[in-house]
Design a protein around this motif. Sequence first.
Motif, PDB file in Angstrom:
ATOM      1  N   LEU A 165       0.165  -0.812  -0.345  1.00 47.98           N
ATOM      2  CA  LEU A 165      -0.317   0.226  -0.125  1.00 47.98           C
ATOM      3  C   LEU A 165       0.497   1.197  -0.199  1.00 47.98           C
ATOM      4  O   LEU A 165       1.265   1.299   1.072  1.00 47.98           O
ATOM      5  CB  LEU A 165      -0.955   0.101   1.336  1.00 47.98           C
ATOM      6  CG  LEU A 165      -1.792  -0.330   1.729  1.00 47.98           C
ATOM      7  CD1 LEU A 165      -2.112  -0.624   2.801  1.00 47.98           C
ATOM      8  CD2 LEU A 165      -2.979  -0.597   0.181  1.00 47.98           C
ATOM      9  N   ARG A 166       0.723   2.108  -0.984  1.00 49.93           N
ATOM     10  CA  ARG A 166       1.269   3.416  -0.947  1.00 49.93           C
ATOM     11  C   ARG A 166       0.302   4.798  -0.770  1.00 49.93           C
ATOM     12  O   ARG A 166      -0.608   5.041  -0.992  1.00 49.93           O
ATOM     13  CB  ARG A 166       2.389   3.436  -2.513  1.00 49.93           C
ATOM     14  CG  ARG A 166       2.700   3.010  -3.068  1.00 49.93           C
ATOM     15  CD  ARG A 166       2.900   3.144  -4.656  1.00 49.93           C
ATOM     16  NE  ARG A 166       4.503   1.944  -4.833  1.00 49.93           N
ATOM     17  CZ  ARG A 166       3.515   0.374  -4.872  1.00 49.93           C
ATOM     18  NH1 ARG A 166       2.464  -0.363  -5.536  1.00 49.93           N
ATOM     19  NH2 ARG A 166       4.329  -0.421  -5.782  1.00 49.93           N
ATOM     20  N   LEU A 167       1.019   5.209   0.360  1.00 48.83           N
ATOM     21  CA  LEU A 167      -0.194   6.057   0.535  1.00 48.83           C
ATOM     22  C   LEU A 167       0.124   7.819   0.531  1.00 48.83           C
ATOM     23  O   LEU A 167       0.848   7.555   1.484  1.00 48.83           O
ATOM     24  CB  LEU A 167      -0.912   6.022   2.362  1.00 48.83           C
ATOM     25  CG  LEU A 167      -1.279   4.537   2.080  1.00 48.83           C
ATOM     26  CD1 LEU A 167      -0.621   3.461   2.891  1.00 48.83           C
ATOM     27  CD2 LEU A 167      -2.948   4.559   3.604  1.00 48.83           C
ATOM     28  N   ALA A 168       0.060   8.975   0.441  1.00 46.88           N
ATOM     29  CA  ALA A 168       0.409  10.018   0.266  1.00 46.88           C
ATOM     30  C   ALA A 168      -0.593  10.773   1.194  1.00 46.88           C
ATOM     31  O   ALA A 168      -2.609  10.485   1.063  1.00 46.88           O
ATOM     32  CB  ALA A 168       0.499  10.282  -0.697  1.00 46.88           C
ATOM     33  N   ASP A 169      -0.015  11.680   2.117  1.00 46.95           N
ATOM     34  CA  ASP A 169      -1.013  12.681   2.195  1.00 46.95           C
ATOM     35  C   ASP A 169      -2.092  11.826   3.868  1.00 46.95           C
ATOM     36  O   ASP A 169      -3.510  12.627   3.330  1.00 46.95           O
ATOM     37  CB  ASP A 169      -1.840  13.930   1.916  1.00 46.95           C
ATOM     38  CG  ASP A 169      -0.512  15.210   1.327  1.00 46.95           C
ATOM     39  OD1 ASP A 169       0.386  14.788   1.695  1.00 46.95           O
ATOM     40  OD2 ASP A 169      -0.921  15.122   0.189  1.00 46.95           O
ATOM     41  N   PRO A 170      -1.782  11.248   4.587  1.00 45.30           N
ATOM     42  CA  PRO A 170      -2.900   9.850   4.672  1.00 45.30           C
ATOM     43  C   PRO A 170      -3.387  10.507   5.972  1.00 45.30           C
ATOM     44  O   PRO A 170      -2.715  11.092   6.828  1.00 45.30           O
ATOM     45  CB  PRO A 170      -2.118   8.851   5.872  1.00 45.30           C
ATOM     46  CG  PRO A 170      -0.453   9.109   5.441  1.00 45.30           C
ATOM     47  CD  PRO A 170      -0.758  10.090   4.231  1.00 45.30           C
ATOM     48  N   VAL A 198      -8.912   5.016   7.218  1.00 44.97           N
ATOM     49  CA  VAL A 198      -8.065   5.935   6.671  1.00 44.97           C
ATOM     50  C   VAL A 198      -7.895   6.576   5.285  1.00 44.97           C
ATOM     51  O   VAL A 198      -8.374   5.554   4.179  1.00 44.97           O
ATOM     52  CB  VAL A 198      -6.368   5.521   6.896  1.00 44.97           C
ATOM     53  CG1 VAL A 198      -5.292   6.299   6.576  1.00 44.97           C
ATOM     54  CG2 VAL A 198      -6.371   5.286   8.119  1.00 44.97           C
ATOM     55  N   ARG A 199      -7.930   7.857   5.038  1.00 47.51           N
ATOM     56  CA  ARG A 199      -8.222   8.414   3.810  1.00 47.51           C
ATOM     57  C   ARG A 199      -6.846   9.001   2.877  1.00 47.51           C
ATOM     58  O   ARG A 199      -6.164   9.625   3.977  1.00 47.51           O
ATOM     59  CB  ARG A 199      -9.014   9.946   3.665  1.00 47.51           C
ATOM     60  CG  ARG A 199      -9.138  10.716   2.358  1.00 47.51           C
ATOM     61  CD  ARG A 199     -10.017  11.484   2.711  1.00 47.51           C
ATOM     62  NE  ARG A 199     -11.878  11.510   3.129  1.00 47.51           N
ATOM     63  CZ  ARG A 199     -12.119  11.924   4.091  1.00 47.51           C
ATOM     64  NH1 ARG A 199     -11.789  13.114   4.124  1.00 47.51           N
ATOM     65  NH2 ARG A 199     -13.165  11.763   4.484  1.00 47.51           N
ATOM     66  N   TYR A 200      -7.003   8.703   2.113  1.00 45.29           N
ATOM     67  CA  TYR A 200      -5.088   8.992   1.438  1.00 45.29           C
ATOM     68  C   TYR A 200      -5.074   8.948   0.285  1.00 45.29           C
ATOM     69  O   TYR A 200      -6.275   8.534  -0.220  1.00 45.29           O
ATOM     70  CB  TYR A 200      -3.714   7.759   1.799  1.00 45.29           C
ATOM     71  CG  TYR A 200      -4.560   6.144   1.034  1.00 45.29           C
ATOM     72  CD1 TYR A 200      -5.613   5.724   1.891  1.00 45.29           C
ATOM     73  CD2 TYR A 200      -3.901   5.898  -0.192  1.00 45.29           C
ATOM     74  CE1 TYR A 200      -5.748   4.483   1.242  1.00 45.29           C
ATOM     75  CE2 TYR A 200      -3.910   4.746  -0.700  1.00 45.29           C
ATOM     76  CZ  TYR A 200      -5.001   3.762  -0.130  1.00 45.29           C
ATOM     77  OH  TYR A 200      -5.431   2.604  -0.355  1.00 45.29           O
ATOM     78  N   ARG A 201      -4.055   9.437  -0.594  1.00 43.06           N
ATOM     79  CA  ARG A 201      -4.198   9.661  -2.200  1.00 43.06           C
ATOM     80  C   ARG A 201      -3.452   8.003  -2.640  1.00 43.06           C
ATOM     81  O   ARG A 201      -2.158   8.377  -1.755  1.00 43.06           O
ATOM     82  CB  ARG A 201      -3.260  10.455  -2.806  1.00 43.06           C
ATOM     83  CG  ARG A 201      -4.240  11.727  -2.528  1.00 43.06           C
ATOM     84  CD  ARG A 201      -3.331  13.000  -3.192  1.00 43.06           C
ATOM     85  NE  ARG A 201      -4.643  14.203  -3.024  1.00 43.06           N
ATOM     86  CZ  ARG A 201      -5.128  14.410  -3.940  1.00 43.06           C
ATOM     87  NH1 ARG A 201      -5.835  14.124  -5.089  1.00 43.06           N
ATOM     88  NH2 ARG A 201      -6.144  15.671  -3.749  1.00 43.06           N
ATOM     89  N   ASP A 202      -3.295   7.827  -3.776  1.00 46.68           N
ATOM     90  CA  ASP A 202      -2.758   6.205  -4.194  1.00 46.68           C
ATOM     91  C   ASP A 202      -1.705   6.896  -4.829  1.00 46.68           C
ATOM     92  O   ASP A 202      -1.490   7.974  -5.238  1.00 46.68           O
ATOM     93  CB  ASP A 202      -3.784   5.473  -4.508  1.00 46.68           C
ATOM     94  CG  ASP A 202      -4.322   5.338  -5.224  1.00 46.68           C
ATOM     95  OD1 ASP A 202      -3.805   6.586  -6.612  1.00 46.68           O
ATOM     96  OD2 ASP A 202      -5.180   4.442  -6.124  1.00 46.68           O
TER      97      ASP A 202
END
Length: 174
Positions: free
Chosen positions: A73-78, A112-116
Amino acid sequence: MALLDIIIAPDPRLKLPAKPVGHVTPEIRQLMDDMLETMYAAPGVGLAAPQVGKLVRVIVVDCAKKDQPRQPLRLADPEIVAASEELATYEEGCLSLPDQFAEVERPKRVRVRYRDENDKVQEIDAEGLLAVCIQHEMDHLEGTLFVDHISALRRNMILRKLQKQKKSKTLESA
Ligand code: K1U
Ligand code: ZN
């Protein structure tokens, strides 16, 4: 792909807050891939960008069992958008604090909300090791280490031990 150096505590770079990326650019996608390669090689189940000297809000995790295919899983700005009131305790480790472990209590379940990696906003519900790991990695984005959740006495014991190891390694290589 490239293997990155993991910063070992105590180090002031691990205590700084990371900056939002806003959007996932090709450079951020490359960082995510390099972090995953570094995490698998360590080996670990998670890694946060500040641990490799990049002060951006990016984390990677893979909590698949040994006999299962990889689930990176790659998470940006989680962001944690919901957390259970129920807590769970897990004995945590950290690639920046080698061979040190301590029990930490955290919410048992988190959303969790994030950008993939494709810059698409996603949400996941995590529990068990995945929930522990995501919360641990998100702590790194605030400059918080798992030892910041335990008593000052134990924290200082662990950090002093790591400081000593660093000093003896420096002397060895001199
Ligand atoms: O340094 C890190 O942030 C990664 C850390 C993640 C983590 C593990 C356990 C609880 C909370 C957070 C690690 O991956 S430590 C190494 C580890 O736990 C592990 C290594 C190989 C296989 C399975 C686990
Ligand atoms: Zn860690």
